[in-house]
Design an enzyme around this catalytic site. Structure first.
Site, PDB file in Angstrom:
ATOM      1  N   ASP A   1       0.836  -1.198   0.000  1.00 49.43           N
ATOM      2  CA  ASP A   1       0.000   0.000   0.000  1.00 49.43           C
ATOM      3  C   ASP A   1       0.875   1.253   0.000  1.00 49.43           C
ATOM      4  O   ASP A   1       1.861   1.321   0.736  1.00 49.43           O
ATOM      5  CB  ASP A   1      -0.872  -0.041   1.266  1.00 49.43           C
ATOM      6  CG  ASP A   1      -1.916   1.050   1.269  1.00 49.43           C
ATOM      7  OD1 ASP A   1      -2.756   1.056   0.353  1.00 49.43           O
ATOM      8  OD2 ASP A   1      -1.902   1.890   2.190  1.00 49.43           O
TER       9      ASP A   1
ATOM     10  N   GLU B   1      14.536 -15.343   0.226  1.00 49.90           N
ATOM     11  CA  GLU B   1      15.000 -16.433   1.101  1.00 49.90           C
ATOM     12  C   GLU B   1      14.008 -17.590   1.122  1.00 49.90           C
ATOM     13  O   GLU B   1      14.317 -18.682   1.560  1.00 49.90           O
ATOM     14  CB  GLU B   1      15.111 -15.929   2.557  1.00 49.90           C
ATOM     15  CG  GLU B   1      16.247 -14.983   2.812  1.00 49.90           C
ATOM     16  CD  GLU B   1      16.074 -14.311   4.191  1.00 49.90           C
ATOM     17  OE1 GLU B   1      15.293 -14.804   5.031  1.00 49.90           O
ATOM     18  OE2 GLU B   1      16.724 -13.271   4.403  1.00 49.90           O
TER      19      GLU B   1
HETATM   20  C1  GLC Z   1      -4.270   2.940  -0.856  1.00 54.28           C
HETATM   21  C2  GLC Z   1      -5.493   2.056  -0.731  1.00 54.28           C
HETATM   22  C3  GLC Z   1      -6.642   2.882  -0.265  1.00 54.28           C
HETATM   23  C4  GLC Z   1      -6.281   3.483   1.084  1.00 54.28           C
HETATM   24  C5  GLC Z   1      -4.970   4.263   1.028  1.00 54.28           C
HETATM   25  C6  GLC Z   1      -4.444   4.561   2.386  1.00 54.28           C
HETATM   26  O1  GLC Z   1      -4.401   3.895  -1.833  1.00 54.28           O
HETATM   27  O2  GLC Z   1      -5.748   1.418  -1.944  1.00 54.28           O
HETATM   28  O3  GLC Z   1      -7.827   2.153  -0.182  1.00 54.28           O
HETATM   29  O4  GLC Z   1      -7.304   4.345   1.501  1.00 54.28           O
HETATM   30  O5  GLC Z   1      -3.970   3.519   0.383  1.00 54.28           O
HETATM   31  O6  GLC Z   1      -3.999   3.406   3.019  1.00 54.28           O
END
Ligand code: GLC
Length: 542
Positions: free
Chosen positions: A214, A257
């Protein structure tokens, strides 16, 4: 030949079809109205039948759900609403038994304000070492009542919130690129690195096949946290800083790993394709989402431009491109493609713009054949295979996405693409579960349930099943390259070796198909041997 085969099986991720499961809205196994791992376990045969290689699950960790689970309170456990660690392990095992790999979401840029580290940082007050794990800074102005710099949250409003000291007085501010419930980690601190190394190992030891990272570009902030002062420098001081690559090189060594090629897929929304490709160098991430393609309008020249740019950006680093039409953050593409402006932009979701669903659906069918036959990997967001649309008429009081509040009620956010899946039956909750679903489904989805569509050879589901199955058996599909064919303006056509062609007609007129071709599959019936407007065909070439 033997060598080529080994390459395909061991480098599974290069041409993988990956199904995205937004757990909360997928299938509810215990009747509380919220999707969960029990529900997902029961639907594994459905996913297997779709013909995909892996599932990517949105965050499944304990979370107050201030941002749909992207506010993680514990990285080594499962959200109780979703199930337990034992169920997660069972899911990994059962998926593996069906030949499906499991990719989980990892959220390293920020956690929840209920994460023990942040609670400790608040409880212990200024000068506590726990504060060093986040970005606490004194405010500006005489009484420190203004944010430390002018950065804005991606959900709207300042990227800083003021903390309260243990004695109840107003304290320092902390940085959050997203909502105030999502404090950013300070990746200059060694402890943060060590913690995530350990979290990766925790899940790798349990057999996960990879991680979707993310906000992969956001971890490192520019020294001194400089104000933007109205500038839009590239890179921005909170995105795509060079230091982030060292983190991924290190993570790659950890994943390597483990046996069986465990992978990373990055989420980066970056304007510069060359900087984007740097994340995909041989010793960094395996792949990343292609958001330029997702945002591109339904226009042959524009799509061809994006496809060419994508292939050109990936080639020097040897990474496979990926193709994505929808996900849990964007307006579903059946809706987008039925509008006058078919592009997608976070700045303007075009909420409630006039939509021709029949047109949007036809184009979505053609887009399905396009994306599943382009070179590289492909992502399918749950419900896309049923042709679900964006639900735009949700009552505002039911909206849960923080974007709605943070934007000062100007952006209705992402709830409309997160509506629980209709599985069967004739009325809500359409066998999503026994209880009332956490967001209401449209009555019209009675014609779009998996049950109805599975019985209809002309449904979107049948199209996806056929396409994804062929993708597995046709040697030409998946990883590799393409050669463009010129079939006139408004037509996207390419061949892939050996003996495959895809033709997508985005022009208003029917397009005759090359006559030496045997038709494998079309998104809609041909008229007198010609491909109607906004449809696509896969051909096996003589
Ligand atoms: C990314 C995710 C989204 C989230 C953001 C913050 O863009 O896809 O859904 O709100 O990160 O974590």
């Amino acid at each position: 030949m033997a060598e080529a085969k080994t390459t395909t099986t061991t480098r599974w991720w290069r041409g993988a079809a990956i199904y995205q499961v937004y757990v909360r809205s997928f299938a509810d196994g215990n009747g509380d109205g919220v999707g969960d791992l029990q529900g997902l376990l029961r639907k594994l045969p459905y996913i297997a039948e779709l013909g995909i290689d892996a599932i990517w699950l949105n965050p499944w960790y304990p979370s107050p759900m201030a941002d749909g689970g992207y506010d993680v309170a514990d990285y080594r456990a499962i959200e109780p609403l979703f199930g337990s660690l034992v169920e997660a392990e069972k899911l990994i095992d059962e998926a593996h038994a069906l030949g499906i790999k499991i990719i989980i979401d990892i959220v390293p840029n920020h956690c929840s304000d209920q994460h023990p580290w942040f609670l400790q940082a608040i409880a212990e007050g200024p000068d506590s070492p726990a504060r060093e794990l986040f970005w606490f800074r004194p405010g500006k102005g005489e009484d420190g009542s203004e944010p430390p710099n002018d950065w804005q949250s991606r959900f709207g409003g300042p990227a800083w919130s003021r903390s309260t000291n243990p004695d109840g007085t107003a304290g320092d501010w902390y940085l959050h690129l997203y909502s105030p419930e999502q404090p950013d980690f300070n990746w200059t601190n060694r402890k943060v690195h060590d913690e995530f190394d350990d979290i990766l190992r925790f899940w790798l030891d349990r057999g996960v096949d990879g991680f979707r990272i993310d906000v992969a570009d956001g971890l490192v902030k520019e020294d001194g946290l400089p104000d933007l002062d109205g500038r839009t420098p590239e890179p921005l001081p909170f995105s795509d800083q060079d230091g982030v690559h060292e983190i991924y090189r290190h993570w790659r060594r950890i994943a390597d790993e483990y046996p069986g090629e465990r992978i990373f897929v990055g989420e980066m929304w970056l304007p510069d394709p060359e900087r984007f490709a740097r994340y995909l160098r041989e010793d960094e991430l395996h792949s990343a989402f292609n958001f330029d393609f997702l945002g591109c309008p339904w226009d042959a020249a524009a799509l061809r431009g994006v496809i060419d740019d994508t292939l050109a950006a990936h080639a020097p680093v040897g990474a496979p491109p990926t193709w994505v039409l929808s996900n849990h953050d964007v307006t579903r593409h059946v809706t987008r493609y039925g509008r006058a402006d078919t592009s997608f932009d976070f700045g303007d979701r075009q909420h409630l713009a006039t939509t021709d669903f029949e047109l949007g659906t036809r184009r979505a069918r053609a887009a399905a054949l396009l994306t599943t036959s382009l070179p590289g990997g492909v992502y399918v967001y749950q419900g896309e295979e049923l042709g679900l649309w964006e639900v735009e008429n949700l009552p505002d009081e039911l909206r849960e996405d923080p974007v709605w509040v943070r934007s000062g009620h100007t952006d209705r956010g992402r709830d409309g693409c997160r509506i629980p899946i209709p599985w069967g039956g004739s009325e809500p909750p359409f066998e999503f579960g026994d209880g009332t679903a956490w967001l209401p489904q449209p009555e019209e989805w009675s014609d779009f349930t998996a049950e109805v569509e599975a019985a209809d050879p002309d449904s979107m589901l049948s199209l996806y099943r056929t396409a994804l199955r062929l993708r597995r058996t046709e040697e030409a599909l998946g990883d590799g390259d393409l050669t463009w064919l010129d079939l006139g303006p408004g037509v996207l056509a390419f061949t892939r070796s050996p003996g495959f062609a895809c033709v997508v007609n985005l022009s208003p007129d029917p397009v005759p198909l090359p006559d030496h071709a045997g038709v494998l599959l079309t998104s809609d019936p041909l008229h007198d041997g010609a491909l109607p407007s906004d449809t696509a065909a896969w051909l096996r070439l003589a």
